[in-house]
Design a protein around this motif. Structure first.
Motif, short mmCIF file in Angstrom:
data_model
loop_
_atom_site.label_atom_id
_atom_site.label_comp_id
_atom_site.label_asym_id
_atom_site.label_seq_id
_atom_site.Cartn_x
_atom_site.Cartn_y
_atom_site.Cartn_z
N UNK A 87 -12.16 -3.74 12.89
CA UNK A 87 -11.35 -2.49 11.91
C UNK A 87 -13.20 -2.89 11.03
N UNK A 88 -14.13 -2.41 10.79
CA UNK A 88 -15.08 -2.18 10.27
C UNK A 88 -15.33 -1.21 9.12
N UNK A 89 -14.87 -0.25 8.64
CA UNK A 89 -14.62 0.28 7.27
C UNK A 89 -12.73 0.51 6.89
N UNK A 90 -13.27 0.88 6.07
CA UNK A 90 -11.77 1.00 5.27
C UNK A 90 -11.32 2.32 6.18
N UNK A 91 -9.36 2.63 6.53
CA UNK A 91 -8.87 3.60 7.60
C UNK A 91 -7.59 3.64 6.68
N UNK A 92 -7.97 4.63 6.05
CA UNK A 92 -6.54 5.77 5.57
C UNK A 92 -5.95 6.47 6.39
N UNK A 93 -4.73 6.14 6.73
CA UNK A 93 -3.38 7.18 7.78
C UNK A 93 -2.41 7.44 6.67
N UNK A 94 -2.47 8.84 6.82
CA UNK A 94 -1.37 10.00 5.80
C UNK A 94 0.07 9.86 7.21
N UNK A 95 1.35 9.70 5.72
CA UNK A 95 1.89 9.43 6.58
C UNK A 95 2.67 10.45 6.10
N UNK A 96 2.40 11.24 5.58
CA UNK A 96 3.47 12.48 5.19
C UNK A 96 2.49 13.04 4.00
N UNK A 97 2.60 15.17 4.22
CA UNK A 97 1.93 15.34 2.33
C UNK A 97 2.78 15.79 1.58
N UNK A 98 2.84 16.38 0.39
CA UNK A 98 4.08 16.19 -0.62
C UNK A 98 3.14 17.41 -1.21
N UNK A 99 3.91 18.63 -2.00
CA UNK A 99 3.47 19.11 -2.96
C UNK A 99 3.58 18.51 -5.17
N UNK A 100 2.96 18.15 -5.23
CA UNK A 100 3.20 17.46 -6.73
C UNK A 100 3.51 18.15 -7.55
N UNK A 101 3.99 17.85 -8.76
CA UNK A 101 4.13 18.67 -10.34
C UNK A 101 3.25 17.70 -11.03
N UNK A 102 2.02 17.55 -11.80
CA UNK A 102 0.97 17.40 -12.37
C UNK A 102 1.51 15.78 -12.04
N UNK A 103 1.48 15.29 -11.37
CA UNK A 103 1.64 13.95 -11.08
C UNK A 103 1.24 12.66 -11.96
N UNK A 104 1.59 11.93 -11.83
CA UNK A 104 1.05 10.36 -13.52
C UNK A 104 0.98 9.23 -11.90
N UNK A 123 -12.48 -9.68 -1.68
CA UNK A 123 -13.97 -9.24 -2.41
C UNK A 123 -14.07 -9.14 -3.19
N UNK A 124 -15.25 -9.16 -3.57
CA UNK A 124 -15.25 -7.69 -5.45
C UNK A 124 -15.64 -6.96 -4.58
N UNK A 125 -16.56 -6.56 -4.02
CA UNK A 125 -16.90 -5.06 -3.02
C UNK A 125 -15.61 -4.63 -2.62
N UNK A 126 -14.90 -4.86 -1.79
CA UNK A 126 -13.72 -4.75 -1.40
C UNK A 126 -12.49 -3.80 -2.89
N UNK A 127 -13.26 -4.91 -3.76
CA UNK A 127 -12.23 -4.17 -5.34
C UNK A 127 -12.02 -2.97 -5.49
N UNK A 128 -13.79 -2.48 -5.94
CA UNK A 128 -14.41 -1.20 -5.80
C UNK A 128 -14.42 -0.07 -4.42
N UNK A 129 -14.28 -0.76 -3.63
CA UNK A 129 -13.38 0.48 -2.49
C UNK A 129 -12.55 0.79 -2.62
N UNK A 130 -11.74 0.00 -2.73
CA UNK A 130 -9.70 0.30 -2.79
C UNK A 130 -9.92 1.37 -3.88
#
Length: 261
Positions: free
Chosen positions: A1-18, A96-103
């Motif tokens: 793994x060289x870059x960040x990977x995002x795995x979407x598990x589910x999708x929901x319609x949200x109302x004005x989420x916080x 890592x500092x850079x990782x904080x910003x990326x995430x």
């Protein structure tokens, strides 16, 4: 793994989420509070975030199953009058500092995708002392948020926190401001020595008011009772250290006492 990977598990319609962030920090207060919300509100997992900037390790379950370290994003559909909720949790932050910003940037991307207009980050404020009834201190990226939080009992005092806010809890305020998303950080007082379920309860009481929800605190109360033995031992050791320090201080001589008015 060289870059960040995002795995979407589910999708929901949200109302004005916080968005609520509760990653590990001082006393693990934010992590405890956020995970408690997930358990008590039956949150549904939406995303898993993997990054080479997270610690190089796996988490092993009670059953012996290993899983790569990651961050998770959950959602809660609020059936009452309150808003829907996105919750970010994880067992680690970037090494890592850079990782904080990326995430943090990725978390904000997800927030914008769901139309988040407010962020609340959770953390601890280390006092070096055991606190029975912790206060909650706040920081915001918009001055207009201060009065609203003060009305809920959140304190704003100069120099607290004196060293700033490190990690995602702070960057979500800073980077959120650059994306024009109002954000605040709630910090519960804690000794900084132990995992602190009492501080987590104090933060959850504020969140109950903000989110218009009710949260059963029984599990955290039981964990607080379990920690009482540890707290008692810490207090005992501190008292012994103070007594030894007093005994080692030189006693005033008769000549010294003449100058005490």
């Amino acid at each position: 793994m060289k870059e960040m990977e995002i795995e979407q598990i589910k999708s929901l319609d949200l109302n004005d989420p916080i968005l609520i962030e509760g990653l590990p920090g001082v006393g693990h207060i934010g992590k405890l509070a956020a995970e408690h919300l997930i358990d008590e509100l039956d949150a549904e997992k939406l995303y898993e975030i993997y990054s080479p900037k997270l610690p190089p390790q796996v988490i092993v379950s009670k059953e012996g199953v290993a899983e790569l370290v990651n961050l998770e994003v959950y959602a809660v559909k609020n059936d009452e009058e309150g808003r829907d909720i996105l919750i970010v949790v994880g067992d680690h932050q970037s090494v890592e500092n850079e990782g904080h910003y990326e995430i943090t940037g990725q978390i904000l991307d997800i927030a914008e995708e769901y139309g988040v207009k407010e962020i609340i980050t959770l953390g601890g404020f280390a006092t070096g002392e055991i606190v029975d009834e912790p206060d909650i201190y706040g920081a915001v990226n918009e001055e207009s948020l201060v009065e609203e939080l003060e009305d809920l009992g959140v304190k704003f005092e100069e120099g607290k926190p004196g060293g700033g806010i490190v990690g995602a809890s702070g960057l979500l305020l800073g980077l959120g401001s650059r994306r024009e998303i109002p954000a605040s950080c709630l910090m519960g007082e804690t000794s900084g020595y132990i995992v602190d379920p009492v501080g987590a309860q104090s933060i959850l009481k504020i969140l109950e008011q903000i989110l218009n929800i009710e949260v059963d605190m029984q599990e955290l109360e039981e964990r607080a009772d379990e920690m009482e033995d540890v707290v008692s031992k810490i207090r005992q050791k501190k008292q012994q250290a103070q007594q030894q320090q007093q005994q080692q201080q030189p006693q005033p001589t008769q000549d010294d006492l003449r100058y005490i008015g």
